[in-house]
Design an enzyme around this catalytic site. Structure first.
Site, PDB file in Angstrom:
ATOM      1  N   ASN A   9       0.860  -1.182   0.000  1.00  0.00           N
ATOM      2  CA  ASN A   9       0.000   0.000   0.000  1.00  0.00           C
ATOM      3  C   ASN A   9       0.895   1.231   0.000  1.00  0.00           C
ATOM      4  O   ASN A   9       1.442   1.607   1.033  1.00  0.00           O
ATOM      5  CB  ASN A   9      -0.908  -0.026   1.241  1.00  0.00           C
ATOM      6  CG  ASN A   9      -1.799   1.195   1.323  1.00  0.00           C
ATOM      7  OD1 ASN A   9      -1.836   2.012   0.393  1.00  0.00           O
ATOM      8  ND2 ASN A   9      -2.517   1.324   2.429  1.00  0.00           N
ATOM      9  N   TRP A  10       1.031   1.836  -1.172  1.00  0.00           N
ATOM     10  CA  TRP A  10       1.932   2.991  -1.289  1.00  0.00           C
ATOM     11  C   TRP A  10       1.305   4.251  -0.697  1.00  0.00           C
ATOM     12  O   TRP A  10       1.971   5.280  -0.592  1.00  0.00           O
ATOM     13  CB  TRP A  10       2.299   3.233  -2.753  1.00  0.00           C
ATOM     14  CG  TRP A  10       3.091   2.122  -3.381  1.00  0.00           C
ATOM     15  CD1 TRP A  10       3.541   0.986  -2.762  1.00  0.00           C
ATOM     16  CD2 TRP A  10       3.522   2.042  -4.737  1.00  0.00           C
ATOM     17  NE1 TRP A  10       4.234   0.205  -3.660  1.00  0.00           N
ATOM     18  CE2 TRP A  10       4.234   0.827  -4.886  1.00  0.00           C
ATOM     19  CE3 TRP A  10       3.375   2.869  -5.846  1.00  0.00           C
ATOM     20  CZ2 TRP A  10       4.795   0.439  -6.096  1.00  0.00           C
ATOM     21  CZ3 TRP A  10       3.934   2.477  -7.056  1.00  0.00           C
ATOM     22  CH2 TRP A  10       4.643   1.275  -7.178  1.00  0.00           C
ATOM     23  N   LYS A  11       0.020   4.191  -0.367  1.00  0.00           N
ATOM     24  CA  LYS A  11      -0.693   5.357   0.183  1.00  0.00           C
ATOM     25  C   LYS A  11      -0.498   6.565  -0.746  1.00  0.00           C
ATOM     26  O   LYS A  11      -0.376   6.393  -1.955  1.00  0.00           O
ATOM     27  CB  LYS A  11      -0.254   5.621   1.627  1.00  0.00           C
ATOM     28  CG  LYS A  11      -0.379   4.350   2.491  1.00  0.00           C
ATOM     29  CD  LYS A  11      -0.218   4.580   3.955  1.00  0.00           C
ATOM     30  CE  LYS A  11      -0.359   3.246   4.691  1.00  0.00           C
ATOM     31  NZ  LYS A  11      -0.301   3.394   6.144  1.00  0.00           N
ATOM     32  N   HIS A  94      -9.655   0.979   4.590  1.00  0.00           N
ATOM     33  CA  HIS A  94      -8.400   1.209   5.315  1.00  0.00           C
ATOM     34  C   HIS A  94      -8.662   2.139   6.499  1.00  0.00           C
ATOM     35  O   HIS A  94      -9.492   3.051   6.403  1.00  0.00           O
ATOM     36  CB  HIS A  94      -7.350   1.812   4.374  1.00  0.00           C
ATOM     37  CG  HIS A  94      -5.989   1.812   4.975  1.00  0.00           C
ATOM     38  ND1 HIS A  94      -5.584   2.779   5.867  1.00  0.00           N
ATOM     39  CD2 HIS A  94      -4.959   0.938   4.866  1.00  0.00           C
ATOM     40  CE1 HIS A  94      -4.344   2.502   6.264  1.00  0.00           C
ATOM     41  NE2 HIS A  94      -3.947   1.388   5.677  1.00  0.00           N
ATOM     42  N   GLU A  96      -7.124   4.588   7.578  1.00  0.00           N
ATOM     43  CA  GLU A  96      -6.972   6.019   7.264  1.00  0.00           C
ATOM     44  C   GLU A  96      -8.227   6.568   6.592  1.00  0.00           C
ATOM     45  O   GLU A  96      -8.613   7.714   6.815  1.00  0.00           O
ATOM     46  CB  GLU A  96      -5.712   6.227   6.391  1.00  0.00           C
ATOM     47  CG  GLU A  96      -4.450   6.055   7.228  1.00  0.00           C
ATOM     48  CD  GLU A  96      -3.254   5.486   6.484  1.00  0.00           C
ATOM     49  OE1 GLU A  96      -3.243   5.505   5.238  1.00  0.00           O
ATOM     50  OE2 GLU A  96      -2.320   5.010   7.159  1.00  0.00           O
ATOM     51  N   GLU A 164      -5.365  -4.904  10.526  1.00  0.00           N
ATOM     52  CA  GLU A 164      -4.372  -3.846  10.736  1.00  0.00           C
ATOM     53  C   GLU A 164      -4.743  -3.066  11.991  1.00  0.00           C
ATOM     54  O   GLU A 164      -5.566  -2.134  11.927  1.00  0.00           O
ATOM     55  CB  GLU A 164      -4.362  -2.880   9.546  1.00  0.00           C
ATOM     56  CG  GLU A 164      -3.939  -3.506   8.237  1.00  0.00           C
ATOM     57  CD  GLU A 164      -3.381  -2.459   7.272  1.00  0.00           C
ATOM     58  OE1 GLU A 164      -2.239  -2.642   6.834  1.00  0.00           O
ATOM     59  OE2 GLU A 164      -4.062  -1.460   6.987  1.00  0.00           O
ATOM     60  N   GLY A 170       2.280   2.607  10.883  1.00  0.00           N
ATOM     61  CA  GLY A 170       3.213   3.726  10.745  1.00  0.00           C
ATOM     62  C   GLY A 170       3.867   4.158  12.046  1.00  0.00           C
ATOM     63  O   GLY A 170       4.465   5.226  12.121  1.00  0.00           O
ATOM     64  N   SER A 210       3.345  -1.713  10.543  1.00  0.00           N
ATOM     65  CA  SER A 210       4.787  -1.704  10.816  1.00  0.00           C
ATOM     66  C   SER A 210       5.490  -3.019  10.466  1.00  0.00           C
ATOM     67  O   SER A 210       6.425  -3.442  11.145  1.00  0.00           O
ATOM     68  CB  SER A 210       5.052  -1.330  12.278  1.00  0.00           C
ATOM     69  OG  SER A 210       4.614  -0.006  12.542  1.00  0.00           O
ATOM     70  N   GLY A 231       2.882  -0.970   4.385  1.00  0.00           N
ATOM     71  CA  GLY A 231       2.867   0.456   4.053  1.00  0.00           C
ATOM     72  C   GLY A 231       4.269   0.965   3.806  1.00  0.00           C
ATOM     73  O   GLY A 231       4.843   0.780   2.739  1.00  0.00           O
ATOM     74  N   GLY A 232       4.853   1.611   4.821  1.00  0.00           N
ATOM     75  CA  GLY A 232       6.153   2.265   4.680  1.00  0.00           C
ATOM     76  C   GLY A 232       7.228   1.424   4.001  1.00  0.00           C
ATOM     77  O   GLY A 232       7.919   1.909   3.092  1.00  0.00           O
TER      78      GLY A 232
HETATM   79  P1  13P Z   1       2.880   0.675   7.768  1.00  0.00           P
HETATM   80  O1  13P Z   1       3.444  -0.603   7.206  1.00  0.00           O
HETATM   81  O2  13P Z   1       3.593   1.887   7.275  1.00  0.00           O
HETATM   82  O3  13P Z   1       2.727   0.609   9.245  1.00  0.00           O
HETATM   83  O4  13P Z   1       1.393   0.818   7.155  1.00  0.00           O
HETATM   84  C1  13P Z   1       0.542  -0.260   7.231  1.00  0.00           C
HETATM   85  C2  13P Z   1      -0.649   0.018   6.421  1.00  0.00           C
HETATM   86  O5  13P Z   1      -1.438   0.893   6.732  1.00  0.00           O
HETATM   87  C3  13P Z   1      -0.845  -0.772   5.197  1.00  0.00           C
HETATM   88  O6  13P Z   1      -2.116  -0.597   4.691  1.00  0.00           O
END
Ligand code: 13P
Length: 253
Positions: A9-11, A94, A96, A164, A170, A210, A231-232
């Site tokens: 997930n590159w957000k 998600h 977010e 999640e 994050g 994470s 994510g990150g």
């Molecule tokens: P991180 O891996 O940056 O914690 O993000 C997880 C995430 O929200 C994937 O959808």
């Protein structure tokens, strides 16, 4: 057993040029991993480019969101009908989206149905916030979210569920393997309740929050964790390839 799956997930990161560079930096190594589904989820504007780059490889593409209506006066929104030609997966619900954009369980449920109607595979995200975990309500929260999202979904519909925990996203505060297993096991039970035992067995259940190359093994070593939503670390080709490789090593017979 469910097919193992790792999704990136590159957000809201990467320009078109950066998205292309990221795919080029990792596609050969990711494409060589047997028995593992890898899904890259770039921002909408890069979907077409990324889809073109991975065409003919084993890699899949996913969107990060969709609207539940197929067309109409919804400025700024993107529908399942538009996405179906570009990708196979779509992230839905998600945290977010839920926290920053007010998505409710009802909206998430409509999005899941819209995705399925367009033959897209929803990656349904669920998870509790820190306060809910501290109050001992994690199971209740995730149960409500999964039940609402999968209500009325047919046994033949393909879905992916990603647990999640919001406090782990994050933050570097990843859940431990046992907590991930407990919640992913719960997610599988809830899929069984909605779609039957047969479907639940083959539904990939992911952990996200994470995830990095150092901790991935403690998740994919668990019976009910079929992969990860990253994510990150998915923005760093070396790290994402390492996560995907560790998942393939742990789960592909
Ligand atoms: P991180 O891996 O940056 O914690 O993000 C997880 C995430 O929200 C994937 O959808």
């Amino acid at each position: 057993m469910a097919h193992p799956l790792v999704a990136a997930n590159w957000k809201m990161n990467t320009t078109l040029t950066e998205a292309e560079a990221l795919v080029r930096a990792e596609m050969a190594e990711l494409g060589a991993l047997d028995g593992l589904d890898v899904v890259l989820c770039p921002p909408f504007v890069s979907l077409g480019r990324v889809a073109g780059l991975v065409k003919g490889t084993r890699l899949h593409v996913g969107a990060q969101n969709l609207h539940w209506e197929n067309e109409g006066a919804f400025t700024g929104e993107v529908s399942a009908d538009m996405l179906r030609h570009l990708c196979k997966y779509v992230i839905v619900g998600h945290s977010e989206r839920r926290q920053l954009f007010g998505e409710t369980d009802e909206m998430v449920s409509r999005k899941v149905k819209a995705a399925l109607a367009a033959d897209l595979i929803p990656i349904l995200c669920v998870g509790e916030v820190l306060e809910e975990r501290e109050q001992g309500r994690a199971i209740e929260v995730v149960t409500t979210q999964v039940r609402a999202a999968l209500e009325g979904v047919a046994s033949t519909d393909r879905v992916v569920v990603a647990y999640e925990p919001v406090w782990a996203i994050g933050t570097g505060l990843a859940a431990d393997g046992a907590a991930a297993e407990e919640m992913c096991g719960l997610a599988r039970q809830l899929v069984a309740e909605a779609q039957g035992e047969g479907a639940a067995k083959y539904t990939p259940i992911l952990y996200g929050g994470s995830v990095n190359p150092d901790n991935i093994s403690q998740y994919v070593g668990q019976p009910n964790v079929d992969g990860a939503l990253v994510g990150g670390a998915s923005l760093k080709p070396d790290q994402f390839v390492a996560i995907a490789r560790a998942t393939a090593e742990a789960r592909v017979a």
